[in-house]
Design a protein around this motif. Structure first.
Motif, PDB file in Angstrom:
ATOM      1  N   PHE A   1       0.826  -1.206   0.000  1.00  0.00           N
ATOM      2  CA  PHE A   1       0.000   0.000   0.000  1.00  0.00           C
ATOM      3  C   PHE A   1       0.860   1.256   0.000  1.00  0.00           C
ATOM      4  O   PHE A   1       0.590   2.223  -0.710  1.00  0.00           O
ATOM      5  N   GLU A   2       1.952   1.246   0.812  1.00  0.00           N
ATOM      6  CA  GLU A   2       2.825   2.422   0.949  1.00  0.00           C
ATOM      7  C   GLU A   2       3.563   2.729  -0.345  1.00  0.00           C
ATOM      8  O   GLU A   2       3.661   3.890  -0.760  1.00  0.00           O
ATOM      9  N   LEU A   3       4.120   1.667  -0.977  1.00  0.00           N
ATOM     10  CA  LEU A   3       4.984   1.874  -2.145  1.00  0.00           C
ATOM     11  C   LEU A   3       4.248   1.717  -3.471  1.00  0.00           C
ATOM     12  O   LEU A   3       4.823   1.963  -4.542  1.00  0.00           O
ATOM     13  N   GLY A   4       3.006   1.282  -3.416  1.00  0.00           N
ATOM     14  CA  GLY A   4       2.210   1.173  -4.625  1.00  0.00           C
ATOM     15  C   GLY A   4       2.632   0.064  -5.560  1.00  0.00           C
ATOM     16  O   GLY A   4       2.486   0.195  -6.796  1.00  0.00           O
ATOM     17  N   THR A   5       3.171  -0.993  -5.003  1.00  0.00           N
ATOM     18  CA  THR A   5       3.584  -2.128  -5.832  1.00  0.00           C
ATOM     19  C   THR A   5       3.368  -3.404  -5.048  1.00  0.00           C
ATOM     20  O   THR A   5       3.547  -3.419  -3.820  1.00  0.00           O
ATOM     21  N   PRO A   6       2.974  -4.488  -5.712  1.00  0.00           N
ATOM     22  CA  PRO A   6       2.730  -5.733  -4.980  1.00  0.00           C
ATOM     23  C   PRO A   6       4.018  -6.300  -4.387  1.00  0.00           C
ATOM     24  O   PRO A   6       5.045  -6.371  -5.066  1.00  0.00           O
ATOM     25  N   ILE A   7       3.959  -6.673  -3.115  1.00  0.00           N
ATOM     26  CA  ILE A   7       5.111  -7.281  -2.432  1.00  0.00           C
ATOM     27  C   ILE A   7       4.610  -8.562  -1.800  1.00  0.00           C
ATOM     28  O   ILE A   7       3.654  -8.566  -1.031  1.00  0.00           O
ATOM     29  N   THR A   8       5.274  -9.660  -2.127  1.00  0.00           N
ATOM     30  CA  THR A   8       4.824 -10.952  -1.623  1.00  0.00           C
ATOM     31  C   THR A   8       5.342 -11.180  -0.211  1.00  0.00           C
ATOM     32  O   THR A   8       6.448 -10.739   0.140  1.00  0.00           O
ATOM     33  N   PRO A   9       4.554 -11.874   0.624  1.00  0.00           N
ATOM     34  CA  PRO A   9       5.036 -12.207   1.966  1.00  0.00           C
ATOM     35  C   PRO A   9       6.272 -13.096   1.869  1.00  0.00           C
ATOM     36  O   PRO A   9       6.383 -13.920   0.964  1.00  0.00           O
ATOM     37  N   GLY A  10       7.205 -12.927   2.772  1.00  0.00           N
ATOM     38  CA  GLY A  10       8.438 -13.697   2.775  1.00  0.00           C
ATOM     39  C   GLY A  10       9.621 -12.778   2.833  1.00  0.00           C
ATOM     40  O   GLY A  10       9.550 -11.680   3.403  1.00  0.00           O
ATOM     41  N   LEU A  11      10.721 -13.200   2.192  1.00  0.00           N
ATOM     42  CA  LEU A  11      11.952 -12.419   2.259  1.00  0.00           C
ATOM     43  C   LEU A  11      11.769 -11.025   1.694  1.00  0.00           C
ATOM     44  O   LEU A  11      12.302 -10.056   2.231  1.00  0.00           O
ATOM     45  N   ASP A  12      10.977 -10.900   0.598  1.00  0.00           N
ATOM     46  CA  ASP A  12      10.797  -9.585  -0.012  1.00  0.00           C
ATOM     47  C   ASP A  12      10.256  -8.571   0.996  1.00  0.00           C
ATOM     48  O   ASP A  12      10.647  -7.407   0.989  1.00  0.00           O
ATOM     49  N   ALA A  13       9.339  -9.005   1.850  1.00  0.00           N
ATOM     50  CA  ALA A  13       8.768  -8.094   2.826  1.00  0.00           C
ATOM     51  C   ALA A  13       9.819  -7.584   3.811  1.00  0.00           C
ATOM     52  O   ALA A  13       9.695  -6.496   4.358  1.00  0.00           O
ATOM     53  N   LEU A  14      10.905  -8.392   4.030  1.00  0.00           N
ATOM     54  CA  LEU A  14      11.950  -7.998   4.979  1.00  0.00           C
ATOM     55  C   LEU A  14      13.003  -7.104   4.350  1.00  0.00           C
ATOM     56  O   LEU A  14      13.582  -6.260   5.038  1.00  0.00           O
ATOM     57  N   VAL A  15      13.267  -7.259   3.036  1.00  0.00           N
ATOM     58  CA  VAL A  15      14.414  -6.572   2.427  1.00  0.00           C
ATOM     59  C   VAL A  15      14.014  -5.635   1.307  1.00  0.00           C
ATOM     60  O   VAL A  15      14.890  -5.015   0.674  1.00  0.00           O
ATOM     61  N   PHE A  16      12.712  -5.502   0.994  1.00  0.00           N
ATOM     62  CA  PHE A  16      12.309  -4.754  -0.191  1.00  0.00           C
ATOM     63  C   PHE A  16      12.815  -3.326  -0.152  1.00  0.00           C
ATOM     64  O   PHE A  16      13.368  -2.811  -1.122  1.00  0.00           O
ATOM     65  N   LYS A  17      12.607  -2.626   0.969  1.00  0.00           N
ATOM     66  CA  LYS A  17      13.063  -1.235   1.039  1.00  0.00           C
ATOM     67  C   LYS A  17      14.572  -1.138   0.892  1.00  0.00           C
ATOM     68  O   LYS A  17      15.090  -0.256   0.199  1.00  0.00           O
ATOM     69  N   ALA A  18      15.297  -2.026   1.589  1.00  0.00           N
ATOM     70  CA  ALA A  18      16.763  -1.986   1.513  1.00  0.00           C
ATOM     71  C   ALA A  18      17.229  -2.207   0.089  1.00  0.00           C
ATOM     72  O   ALA A  18      18.215  -1.599  -0.368  1.00  0.00           O
ATOM     73  N   SER A  19      16.529  -3.097  -0.647  1.00  0.00           N
ATOM     74  CA  SER A  19      16.933  -3.367  -2.041  1.00  0.00           C
ATOM     75  C   SER A  19      16.720  -2.151  -2.919  1.00  0.00           C
ATOM     76  O   SER A  19      17.329  -2.035  -3.988  1.00  0.00           O
ATOM     77  N   ARG A  20      15.831  -1.207  -2.503  1.00  0.00           N
ATOM     78  CA  ARG A  20      15.608   0.034  -3.263  1.00  0.00           C
ATOM     79  C   ARG A  20      16.435   1.186  -2.712  1.00  0.00           C
ATOM     80  O   ARG A  20      16.227   2.347  -3.058  1.00  0.00           O
ATOM     81  N   GLY A  21      17.369   0.889  -1.814  1.00  0.00           N
ATOM     82  CA  GLY A  21      18.242   1.927  -1.267  1.00  0.00           C
ATOM     83  C   GLY A  21      17.572   2.779  -0.209  1.00  0.00           C
ATOM     84  O   GLY A  21      18.058   3.863   0.117  1.00  0.00           O
ATOM     85  N   ILE A  22      16.451   2.296   0.371  1.00  0.00           N
ATOM     86  CA  ILE A  22      15.731   3.041   1.403  1.00  0.00           C
ATOM     87  C   ILE A  22      16.129   2.501   2.774  1.00  0.00           C
ATOM     88  O   ILE A  22      16.101   1.301   3.007  1.00  0.00           O
ATOM     89  N   GLU A  23      16.511   3.417   3.669  1.00  0.00           N
ATOM     90  CA  GLU A  23      16.881   2.974   5.016  1.00  0.00           C
ATOM     91  C   GLU A  23      15.675   2.290   5.656  1.00  0.00           C
ATOM     92  O   GLU A  23      14.565   2.796   5.609  1.00  0.00           O
ATOM     93  N   ASP A  24      15.906   1.153   6.263  1.00  0.00           N
ATOM     94  CA  ASP A  24      14.785   0.385   6.791  1.00  0.00           C
ATOM     95  C   ASP A  24      15.120  -0.191   8.163  1.00  0.00           C
ATOM     96  O   ASP A  24      16.007  -1.045   8.286  1.00  0.00           O
ATOM     97  N   ILE A  25      14.425   0.306   9.168  1.00  0.00           N
ATOM     98  CA  ILE A  25      14.540  -0.232  10.531  1.00  0.00           C
ATOM     99  C   ILE A  25      13.115  -0.491  11.014  1.00  0.00           C
ATOM    100  O   ILE A  25      12.271   0.396  10.976  1.00  0.00           O
ATOM    101  N   TYR A  26      12.849  -1.684  11.444  1.00  0.00           N
ATOM    102  CA  TYR A  26      11.489  -2.032  11.823  1.00  0.00           C
ATOM    103  C   TYR A  26      11.506  -3.028  12.971  1.00  0.00           C
ATOM    104  O   TYR A  26      12.548  -3.592  13.319  1.00  0.00           O
ATOM    105  N   GLU A  27      10.319  -3.222  13.547  1.00  0.00           N
ATOM    106  CA  GLU A  27      10.155  -4.196  14.618  1.00  0.00           C
ATOM    107  C   GLU A  27       9.489  -5.449  14.072  1.00  0.00           C
ATOM    108  O   GLU A  27       8.602  -5.374  13.225  1.00  0.00           O
ATOM    109  N   LEU A  28       9.938  -6.590  14.529  1.00  0.00           N
ATOM    110  CA  LEU A  28       9.262  -7.837  14.224  1.00  0.00           C
ATOM    111  C   LEU A  28       9.565  -8.836  15.315  1.00  0.00           C
ATOM    112  O   LEU A  28      10.414  -8.577  16.183  1.00  0.00           O
TER     113      LEU A  28
END
Length: 551
Positions: free
Chosen positions: A107-134
């Protein structure tokens, strides 16, 4: 492609996991050794793997774990051999959270993201700093919250060769946050409770700073002044009273003395209505005992003031009525004395007639009438004396007199009244001399003895005793009657106050004898009182000072 030690080192330096010197050593080692094996064997590898405070997980470009340090082993319960080249970080994370994160990122990035590894690294793969809780899942199935920072590892050309996930155990912080949340809720509850108490008060409550500026009020203060809470807060306290200077002075008094009590002010509402209030206030401190201002409560006493005014008027009317009654009693009693004296003399003459002038029954009637007339004469004399004493018109004639002699004479006069009761004088025969009006003190003795006999049953005992000290003589008249109920004791010496007589005595009383005794003894500078226990009898006592003159 293999991740370069230099790029990885910069990431780890920023994370505070290694020092620049450790990175430089590792880069030199990699250059000399070359290849993936150099990274595994180098000094940087050692520094990373030995960092027990952070879980450091490095993957290849497909997300398969390639590095699992000591911190990761400690937090997750796996050893490196369990996961390296076997699973992705998604497999040790809460699947529901990953699914939720995938939906949110889509919803945030306007592109489909599948559950799994992509959900954990998608922002980092686009060069966006990503720190989150899980939530990480340990090998034994237990779970713990973690804060994870994800960075893409790139080669010299910028291509992604893997991902670095640096995690910290967030359990302690979560616990602190939970405890803080509970504390915050308790504070809100306490504030609500305190506010409820303030609002439920019937008093107008306010707080001011040390300059007398209002900082808070309750609804009653709004009702008292006709102003809203917002209008009152920030305004000078003194502005809402008819006498601003007196109101301001009350604030200074609180700050100087610590409090004010029942400080009367008149509040003036916006519409002009004035209300008399009783104002009480104390200094307001914070938890560190620093001065905050003044806490004040003002109670509407308009009705109370009206009641007090009515009571004062009623008391004034009552005093007038009492004065009128006393004057009337004095007048009537004074006018009664002359005819009573004549009747008494006539009855005495009849009693002394000899021969057949009177029948036995007639003589009995005369004696009864004579005794009743004696009582009336005594009552009239007592009423007149009490009236004179209250008006300050009765003059004492003090002389050196001996109390034992007066006591014996009084006992002799009441002897005809004792019936089957025992009447005695106890104690020492040593003379007790005081300066007093002997006639008045004799009447006090007679009144107390008559009162004691009246309340003592036929088989009872009345005893007179005298105690002495260097300064005073104390006379006690003790009976074995039923005692005096507590509700009578405080008013037994009041004028016209009486206690019900026991059934074995029908003699009438005006309730003035004890009043005479009290006034007479106090006129001599002494004291009078009664000690009594129901069922055990009473002891009336009075004291007379042993001195050369009376006041």
């Amino acid at each position: 492609m293999q991740p370069e030690a230099k790029q990885l080192g910069e990431i780890l330096i920023e994370a505070g996991l290694v020092t620049p010197a450790q990175v430089q050593d590792a880069v030199r080692h990699q250059r000399s050794a070359g290849g993936k094996e150099a990274l595994v064997a180098g000094a940087l590898q050692t520094a990373i793997l030995n960092s027990a405070n952070f879980s450091i997980i490095a993957t290849d470009e497909k997300g398969v774990i390639q590095l699992f340090n000591v911190g990761a082993e400690r937090m997750l319960g796996y050893v490196a051999a369990d996961v390296v080249s076997k699973i992705t970080p998604a497999e040790i994370s809460d699947p529901q959270e990953i699914t939720t994160r995938a939906k949110a990122l889509s919803f945030e990035l306007g592109t489909p993201i599948t559950p799994g590894l992509d959900a954990l690294v998608f922002k980092a793969s686009r060069g966006i700093e990503d720190i989150y809780e899980l939530t990480y899942i340990r090998k034994d199935g237990s779970r713990f919250p973690a804060v994870v920072s994800v960075t893409a590892l790139r080669d010299a050309q910028g291509g992604i060769i893997g991902y670095l996930l640096i995690g910290t155990d967030n359990t302690a912080r979560k616990q602190i946050e939970a405890e803080q949340k509970i504390l915050d809720q308790r504070l809100r509850d306490q504030q609500f409770y305190t506010r409820s108490l303030i609002e439920s008060s019937i008093d107008a409550i306010m707080t001011t700073d040390s300059q007398g500026i209002i900082t808070d009020v309750n609804q009653q203060m709004g009702a008292l002044t006709g102003c809203t809470r917002d209008e009152l807060i920030g305004a000078p306290f003194k502005n809402y009273f008819t006498d601003p200077e007196r109101a301001e002075a009350s604030i200074r008094q609180v700050l100087t003395e610590g409090k004010v009590t029942n400080y009367e002010l008149t509040a003036r509402a916006r519409g002009g209505k004035e209300t008399v209030v009783s104002y009480n206030a104390i200094i307001l401190y914070d938890r560190h005992r620093r001065l905050q201002g003044v806490f004040a409560a003002a109670r509407d006493v308009t009705e109370l003031k009206r009641f007090e005014q009515t009571l004062q008027e009623s008391n004034a009317q009552l005093r007038k009525l009492e004065e009128l009654r006393d004057n009337l009693v004095h007048m009537v009693v004074h006018d009664m004395r002359t005819p009573l004296t004549a009747i008494y003399g006539f009855l005495q003459t009849l009693e002394t007639l000899e021969g057949e002038s009177l029948s036995d029954q007639g003589r009995e009637f005369v004696q009864t009438a004579l005794a009743s007339t004696e009582d009336l004469v005594e009552m009239v004399s007592s009423l007149l004396d009490v009236s004179k004493m209250e008006a300050g018109e009765m003059k004492l004639n003090p002389t050196q007199c001996e109390l034992l002699t007066i006591a014996r004479e009084a006992l002799a006069k009441v002897e005809p009244l004792k019936g089957d009761r025992e009447l005695a004088l106890s104690g020492s025969d040593e003379p007790v001399t005081v300066m007093a009006d002997a006639e008045v003190i004799a009447r006090v003795f007679q009144n107390l003895l008559g009162n004691a006999l009246k309340f003592t049953p036929d088989d009872g005992r009345v005893t007179v005793s005298i105690e002495t000290s260097a300064d005073a003589a104390r006379v006690l008249v003790q009976d074995t009657g039923p005692g005096i109920p507590p509700e009578y004791r405080e008013r037994i010496f009041e004028k016209f106050g009486q206690v019900e007589s026991p059934a074995n005595d029908q003699r009438h009383s005006t309730g003035i004898g004890l009043t005479f005794c009290k006034l007479a003894i106090e006129a001599h500078g002494g004291q009078i009182g009664v000690d009594s226990e129901e069922g055990r009898g009473s002891t009336f006592w009075f004291t007379l000072p042993r001195r050369e003159s009376v006041p």
